[in-house]
Design a protein around this motif. Structure first.
Motif, PDB file in Angstrom:
ATOM      1  N   CYS A 186       4.592  32.271   0.961  1.00 33.83           N
ATOM      2  CA  CYS A 186       3.895  33.466   0.479  1.00 33.83           C
ATOM      3  C   CYS A 186       4.128  34.592   1.471  1.00 33.83           C
ATOM      4  CB  CYS A 186       2.412  33.157   0.345  1.00 33.83           C
ATOM      5  SG  CYS A 186       1.407  34.567  -0.146  1.00 33.83           S
ATOM      6  N   HIS A 189       0.102  27.676   2.231  1.00 34.18           N
ATOM      7  CA  HIS A 189      -1.157  27.774   1.470  1.00 34.18           C
ATOM      8  C   HIS A 189      -0.905  27.881  -0.035  1.00 34.18           C
ATOM      9  CE1 HIS A 189      -0.234  32.035   2.429  1.00 34.18           C
ATOM     10  NE2 HIS A 189      -0.711  32.254   1.214  1.00 34.18           N
ATOM     11  N   CYS A 229      -1.134  30.702  -4.904  1.00 35.85           N
ATOM     12  CA  CYS A 229      -1.448  31.960  -4.189  1.00 35.85           C
ATOM     13  C   CYS A 229      -0.794  33.159  -4.870  1.00 35.85           C
ATOM     14  CB  CYS A 229      -1.127  31.941  -2.700  1.00 35.85           C
ATOM     15  SG  CYS A 229      -1.784  33.444  -1.903  1.00 35.85           S
TER      16      CYS A 229
HETATM   17 ZN   LIG Z   1      -0.665  33.811  -0.059  1.00 38.90          ZN
END
Ligand SMILES: [Zn+2]
Ligand SMILES: [Zn+2]
Length: 348
Positions: free
Chosen positions: A37, A66, A155
């Motif tokens: 991310c 994440h 995410c």
């Molecule tokens: Zn993220």
């Protein structure tokens, strides 16, 4: 097992950690896909900058990642089988809080009044073969979706989805999406699927070309001219109904604010930094709504997955690079250039 840890200043290390075993309320997820991310770059690059994200202190090496997606491999003794069973295909809502405050009880544990653990940042994340999390963090992965898609929803894509919902985007709207990195490109793809007309902006020609493939109706490079004038000329002088800044830069945020029409809405989703706005001309006279949006709740993560599955949205195409965990050095070096697409670690 070995997991990826960020050492700061663009250094990372595959470190040895004990295989996790679940506590009574926990599960262990065998990770299948772990996405990269944009916010990981903030932790990868530096130590000073991460404090401004306000995610709390880290003590000791933490496994990064994440965007976790995988299969339940072990279940704690106190976990109800309606919540998790071995073999379940799952995403992880990558936060855990006290479990009892108003935010936790509505699925927004990242906003826990007692402070939350952010997996991959302040708690061990998914750049490893296994990840231990409380069972309440699990979000079911629809059968139609692959693990890489589930990772993106955990995410970047989920964040884009909630930002569009936050502004009540409708099919009649024109939306300007500033920044076509993984979150911006997801916003372009989802907004187009919702029927909106999308003006995609980015300073990278590669990213603009991808935005077109993902459904953008108009492309614009803010370095080639006045982005706000371009948005206005594409909207009969009015400005876009909705605007979304995913760049996190002051320039990008100002395009979002100035490019929105009267009674419109501008949403900030890019992390860090700041912006200065002339309040009277740019907000009050335009009756402008400016909203911030930070990721999503557990139930909205599930909604996003359902929407992606039902509309057969090809989220997997976000990933231009697929890596093994032992290629982490190269994976982050490539991602750090921020001209290409999103990367994902596939464990098998
Ligand atoms: Zn993220
Ligand atoms: Zn709480």
């Amino acid at each position: 097992m070995r997991g990826v840890t960020f050492l700061g200043e663009r250094r990372l290390q595959l470190m040895e950690f004990p295989d996790p075993t679940p506590g009574p309320q926990d599960v262990v997820v065998e990770i299948q896909a772990s996405g990269m991310c944009g916010s990981d770059l903030k932790f990868y690059r530096a130590s000073g900058e991460t404090a401004s994200l306000g995610l709390g202190k880290v003590s000791g090496p933490v496994i990064a990642g994440h965007e976790p997606c995988g299969v339940v491999a072990a279940v704690g003794g106190a976990v109800d089988e309606r919540i998790a069973r071995i073999g379940d295909r799952v995403m992880v809502h990558h936060y855990s809080g006290c479990g009892t405050c108003a935010h936790c009880r509505t699925g927004w544990s990242q906003m826990c009044v007692a402070g939350s653990t952010v997996y991959g940042v302040t708690g061990h994340g998914a750049h490893a073969p296994y990840m231990k999390v409380p069972a309440h963090t699990l979000v079911s992965l629809p059968d139609e979706l692959g693990f890489a898609t589930g990772a993106a929803i955990s995410c970047g894509t989920g964040t884009a989805y909630q930002a569009l919902r936050r502004m009540n985007l409708t099919g009649g709207d024109t939306i300007a999406v500033v920044g076509q990195g993984p979150v911006g490109l997801s916003a372009t793809q989802l907004a187009a699927a919702m029927g909106a007309r999308v003006i995609a902006l980015d300073v990278s020609a590669e990213r603009l070309a991808r935005a077109e493939e993902f459904g953008a109706h108009v492309l614009f490079d803010p370095r080639s001219g006045d982005a706000v004038a371009a948005i206005r000329s594409l909207t009969h002088g009015a400005g876009a109904d909705k605007t979304l800044d995913t760049s996190g830069t002051a320039d990008g945020r100002l395009i979002a604010v100035r490019g929105a029409r009267a009674w419109g809405a501008a949403c900030f989703v890019g992390e860090g930094g700041d912006v200065t706005i002339e309040v009277s001309p740019l907000m009050l006279r335009k009756q402008l709504t400016i909203v911030g949006s930070w990721t999503f709740s557990t139930s909205i993560q599930a909604d996003c997955a359902r929407f992606v599955a039902d509309r057969k949205i090809d989220v997997d195409r976000l990933f231009t690079h697929r890596w093994r965990l032992d290629q982490a050095q190269e994976a982050y070096r490539v991602f750090d250039r921020q001209t290409e697409g999103k990367g994902v670690f596939l464990m098998h």
